[in-house]
Scaffold this motif. Sequence first.
Motif, short mmCIF file in Angstrom:
data_model
loop_
_atom_site.label_atom_id
_atom_site.label_comp_id
_atom_site.label_asym_id
_atom_site.label_seq_id
_atom_site.Cartn_x
_atom_site.Cartn_y
_atom_site.Cartn_z
N GLY A 190 2.74 -24.06 -4.81
CA GLY A 190 2.86 -23.82 -5.62
C GLY A 190 3.70 -23.45 -7.06
N SER A 191 3.23 -21.66 -6.25
CA SER A 191 4.26 -20.87 -6.53
C SER A 191 5.25 -20.85 -6.14
CB SER A 191 3.51 -19.82 -6.32
OG SER A 191 1.97 -19.47 -6.23
N ILE A 192 5.81 -20.61 -4.89
CA ILE A 192 7.13 -20.69 -3.99
C ILE A 192 7.76 -22.16 -4.77
CG2 ILE A 192 8.95 -21.24 -2.26
CD1 ILE A 192 6.28 -20.18 -0.30
N GLN A 193 7.36 -23.30 -5.30
CA GLN A 193 7.93 -24.05 -6.17
C GLN A 193 8.50 -23.95 -7.58
OE1 GLN A 193 7.43 -28.80 -4.09
NE2 GLN A 193 5.27 -27.04 -4.27
N LEU A 194 7.20 -23.10 -8.14
CA LEU A 194 8.01 -22.52 -9.66
C LEU A 194 9.31 -21.96 -9.55
CD1 LEU A 194 4.37 -21.85 -11.35
CD2 LEU A 194 6.15 -23.66 -11.18
N LEU A 195 9.10 -20.96 -7.96
CA LEU A 195 10.34 -19.10 -8.00
C LEU A 195 11.36 -20.80 -8.46
CD1 LEU A 195 11.35 -16.75 -7.88
CD2 LEU A 195 10.91 -16.87 -5.31
#
Length: 390
Positions: free
Chosen positions: A187-192
């Motif tokens: 989820g964090s990677i996709q936010l970036l």
Amino acid sequence: MKLKAIFILFLFIVTNALFLTYTTYSQEKSQSSIIRMDQGWEYQWVNSVQSDTGIPQMGWQPTENVKELVEPRRDSEILYLRNTIPDGNWNDPAVFISFMYGTFEIYQGDHLLYQYGKIPEAETVTYKGYNRRHFIELDPSIESNQLTIRSYSNGNMIGVSGAVSVGSYSDYLTKMVQDDFDKIVMGSIQLLIALVAFIFFLIKRFNGLYFAFAIGTLCSALYSFSITGSKQLIIDVPFLWIYIFQIAVFFRTAFDLLIIDKLFGPGYKKFVRRLWQVHLVLAVGAFILSIVNPDFFTMTKGIFEKLSGFEVLIMFIIVIRIFMKNIEAKLYAIGFLFMAGFMVRDLLVFTGVIYLNEFYLLGHIGQFFMVLAVGIILIKKQHDSNQRKF
């Protein structure tokens, strides 16, 4: 055309066969202190809150499925569920409920252990406690091993929505955080990635493809976060997570179709465009209704499940048709097969076709592969564009 269709179906079947084999193997090898309480449940409705004066001693009926009880409700706002707590040598015994509708109380014998909300409560609706995990520590000093759930809802759903388990409290928390690790990381990677895509959307003078990719990736990130149990340890606002989950699920397919429209439009561009436009309008309307009353989420969820199923079928047909077109089509097909395959697997788990002793989801992994595939396509298109300039 037939060879392409056979090859796509072959990839789809192999991907899911490998994953289902892994699922079965991991379940057989897993030894956990957590026991799912799926059998032995009894239920009883109470006609009104006023006549509900304590735990009933008579009138209990057996039910084979405690999750989303289907026995006739007859407008009752109080549901009792009970079961016998299995024996276990736990240092910190506790009951865990993944999702509940409305407000409720938990009893061990006739002793109140846990209360979520008030009964009755004027503001209570179906989703007051939904999308939230509940941890109820058992009292070793109480001799009774009878567990009773007293559930209240003045909305259109009531009772247990997820799994009820018993076991070690510390083991459950440890396992929950471990299970959530990949979801939080992805989820964090996709936010970036979504942020970078939105920046390119501005740089590219509002190119619709980058906008669709940015919002679609944001939906994937929100989905990953919303299905974690750890989320409430950071932000414990149940309705907030309901709306986040709704945005992630209701809007995602519209932007997947918009990406197809922008990447592979010729030949069926008009139909795909009308489809994502209709979906987007319906999603916005459903979201507004759920803000007015969260119970509208239940009413619209079935509509979007059927609509999304139809759209995935359309996307699958398009993937078959474009697979041999170019490398971009092949990349998209691989990402789509992972996403569709893993989401279908999760649906089979939700509906009970696939039974797991330890429930976990993989749809977020499929969505992550889809994001990576489209991201690689956009990088390639940008590289090719730069090459043509020189």
